[in-house]
Write an enzyme that holds these catalytic residues in place. Structure first.
Site, mmCIF file in Angstrom:
data_model
loop_
_atom_site.group_PDB
_atom_site.id
_atom_site.type_symbol
_atom_site.label_atom_id
_atom_site.label_comp_id
_atom_site.label_asym_id
_atom_site.label_seq_id
_atom_site.Cartn_x
_atom_site.Cartn_y
_atom_site.Cartn_z
ATOM 1 N N SER A 165 45.795 45.477 44.815
ATOM 2 C CA SER A 165 46.573 44.259 44.672
ATOM 3 C C SER A 165 45.682 43.056 44.989
ATOM 4 C CB SER A 165 47.799 44.347 45.570
ATOM 5 O OG SER A 165 48.751 43.393 45.218
ATOM 6 N N ASP A 416 53.348 48.918 36.148
ATOM 7 C CA ASP A 416 53.235 47.919 37.216
ATOM 8 C C ASP A 416 53.346 46.518 36.613
ATOM 9 O OD1 ASP A 416 52.570 46.351 39.357
ATOM 10 O OD2 ASP A 416 50.451 46.931 39.391
ATOM 11 N N HIS A 441 52.235 50.275 41.068
ATOM 12 C CA HIS A 441 51.282 49.389 41.750
ATOM 13 C C HIS A 441 50.278 50.192 42.595
ATOM 14 C CE1 HIS A 441 50.162 45.321 42.530
ATOM 15 N NE2 HIS A 441 50.480 45.325 43.807
#
Lengths: 474, 474
Positions: A165, A416, A441
């Site tokens: 991320s 995602d 994710h």
């Protein structure tokens, strides 16, 4: 809701902060053992205004290291928005690979998160805006550069950066800017393109919509799309407010328009979270959830409902997949957002991490909303005395122009919503793109799991082999 | 003298600032025409402490541009330590190449130099040390990044960075850090390796010594090596001080030890300057000089002298090649250093540009001296309230580890003492190394001259062809 500025920032955090949630849900395992150390860094790496310093934390595990190897690899997690222990405990892939590569494991805590606070308890004190002045990507990367230099101690040790991320964005940028310090970077689910002018602001919600559309049948998104009008109509009367509150078993019944808005914002965030954690096995990432939770949600919305009451009822059942899968929740408290440390991320969205979000009703099951930078910026100034610099990141890291990047793996799960801002096409043959069709994710960074689908196992194998090559070639 | 800290900084500036001298000597030509423009930049690009801004200057010439070309190249000089007009007027190669490539010419003034002063007249006021806080390489590169972004105006225009000496370092670093903004960089005589721990501190004086050794015969350096003892012996008596003052025709006779030291420091600087401007044709770079001035100097030192008086006499004749080639100088004023703007450079040596200098008597005609960082740092604090960060540059730009660099030409003249800190070996096949055996300090960046030796003409042709390829490939 994304159209409202405060909620937009929170929504981004909810998603980018999920690793924190994951642990918040109690995933810490005994196998994750480390020493907690501290490292002194300058408060400001880029001016000579003061010599102030503070300590960042890092986690250290040398249990896998072959002490006879003069070229021990260092696996370095470029910490992101949260307590670094949470990331260490939720990046099992690094631990598994460290064992194979006999690597030193380091997890560096991002400044202004966890216990790496430059001004201690007053770091986020709104009356001292200068305290937030050094909360930037570049200062953070310099912290990591200094820490790596210290850890290598002039030895030719190959370092590999890892991150998921926002941490994946940092890992990628770190390799781009400090290629002399890291042999390569695994940037998992890193939306480095989610910035103004280079990615459509509605991409996130379009992907969420698409995930819901393909989960069971298309009535799901039709129902959700219609539900906003239903909520609006019902919310216009006292009786309707009560009807909603009862249907969703709200701890704090809706009393006014502000309550209604908060409730609808909450629902929208849940949809985003569901798409993100749409894992192929039971998980407790943001909440205890079944495998493929979006399919489960859409199962409750498989029939088109004409009456507001029917739709409301179906929606309540659907939402409970997320809010009460265990059945043990007494009532739904929409004010409890999460365990995430989103105070920090909200600040970052107000300085450099300006990620526009919007929603176009024709493509989306979400409420229409536009991206209004002026409004956003005014709110940032009001909240933190910060004026965002929306083009800082593109100016420094090149936006889509990353042709000279080398030794970076960008992995993205197509389920995602953040993959919309990810790098899905290789700019050259020294950058690897790994697509996980069933991936949510940064699933690939997690511990291997017997229920992992083949694409995730393949991705991890490919990542391991590329990383081994970097280490070998170094 | 290099061993004494204040003089060391000045000596570095004398050398790196030579382009300024060149113009100081009156080289401005009518052909260098440009508009002078201003561009607003943040005072501090890397924190959110304040929104203060100031203007940097840049020179603009679009007379060569083909207005019908949608991909007009931009030739961008990354200004270094001095007034930008001086660099524009002394980088004739860029003008000649701009005409061929029909490029837009931009010369950007480095912050804190010329008229690009963030705090106007009080910028260098020692009682306001915060005024100097933002005088760094990174802030400067960001200024250039913003200016280029503005100039390109979202058009896909290929930009090539040019720079000589410190400007060449900036050009190379700019390509390394902002490859999305510049297609390539010509870094002429750029000593990016002249930093602590990665280059021997005596390299500069060793090269100067070597240039003198090979200029006429080896008695030259033997005489110079002995002269320090002669000066010391004579300087110990009143009569000897007068003897030196008379022999060199000093405007201000030597009265005490401090005067003697200043005189010897001056002579050492002259040797460094001579090696640097050892051009194959008459020039007026630092002073009016004959072709190959070092040979001329050494001609006067071709015989070994046993007596102090004879040596003194020969030294005086030799030095006059530099100090009074025109024969019009009434007396030698060693307090007038140059026309250079060295106040800025002195500050930079005290923050990031920490370049160690020393001299080892066995290899060198210079006085022995050691590099003492503590002493240097203390002086920096005393002068500017600055604590130098000697490893900042290596941390950020990689020192000798520049394997991932692409599209940079490093050109170096082997007669240039700064070549000791230059990149003489290509780290990969995307970086070009151009060696000018007869070249002094960034000779290749100057106007073409009928007296240019073939190696300089070849270098310029090769540079032109590589730059044309970058533009074509962009």
């Amino acid at each position: 809701m994304i159209g409202s500025i405060g909620a937009a920032a929170a929504a981004i955090c909810v998603v980018l902060c999920t690793v924190a949630f994951q642990v918040g849900a109690g995933a810490a395992e005994v196998k994750f053992k480390y020493e907690i150390k501290e490292f002194q860094v300058p408060l400001d790496h880029f001016s000579f205004l003061s010599n102030a310093t503070f300590n960042i934390r890092y986690l250290y595990n040398d249990s896998f290291v072959d002490k006879k190897n003069a070229r021990t690899p260092i696996f370095f997690y470029t910490g992101n928005e949260g307590d670094i222990e949470l990331f260490a405990q939720n990046t099992g892939f690094m631990w598994e690979l460290a064992e194979k590569q006999r690597a030193l494991l380091i997890f560096a805590e991002h400044r202004y998160y966890g216990k790496s606070l430059p001004f201690g308890a007053s770091t986020f004190n709104a009356s001292m805006p200068d305290h937030l002045a050094y909360f930037t990507v570049e200062q953070t990367l310099e912290d990591y550069a200094m820490l790596i230099t210290f850890l290598r101690n002039d030895l030719p040790l190959p370092v590999v950066a890892f991150g998921g991320s926002y941490g994946g964005m940092l890992a990628a940028w770190f390799r781009m800017k400090y290629p002399h310090l890291v042999a390569g970077a695994l940037a998992a689910s890193a939306p480095i393109l989610q910035f103004p002018g280079i990615t459509d602001c509605d991409i996130f919600y379009r992907i969420v919509t698409s995930v819901f559309q393909n989960a069971y049948n298309s009535n799901c998104t039709t129902n959700i799309g219609r539900s906003w009008k239903t909520f609006e109509t019902l919310g216009g009367t006292e009786a309707g407010k009560k009807q909603i509150s009862d249907a969703f078993n709200l701890c704090h019944p809706i009393k006014n328009d502000a309550d209604l808005k908060n409730f609808l914002d909450y629902i929208e965030e849940v949809y985003g979270n569901l798409a993100m954690v749409n894992y192929p096995y039971n998980s407790s990432f943001l909440a205890p959830l079944p495998a493929y939770p979006v399919r489960q949600v859409c199962f409750y919305l498989k029939d088109l409902h004409q009456s507001d009451a029917d739709l409301l009822h179906a929606m309540a059942s659907a939402l409970a997949v997320y809010t009460n899968y265990t059945g043990s929740v007494k009532c739904l408290d929409t004010s409890v957002n999460s365990n995430a440390d989103d105070s920090g991320w909200n600040v970052q969205t107000c300085n450099q991490m300006v990620m526009p979000f919007c929603s176009n009703s024709t493509d989306s099951m979400f409420r229409p909303s536009s991206w209004n930078f002026k409004e956003f910026s005014d709110k940032c100034y009001k909240d933190y005395r910060l004026t965002p610099k929306p083009y800082d990141i593109i100016l420094r890291y090149g936006g889509r122009n990353i042709e000279t990047a080398t030794n970076i793996i960008f992995s993205n799960g197509l389920l995602d919503p953040w993959s919309g801002g990810g790098v899905l096409q290789a700019p050259n043959n020294k950058v690897d793109i790994i697509i996980l069709p069933e991936g949510a994710h940064h699933l690939d960074l997690r511990n291997s799991n017997p229920a992992d689908p083949p694409s995730v196992r393949d991705a991890r194998n490919k990542e391991a082999s590329i990383i081994a090559r970097w280490i070998h070639e170094f």
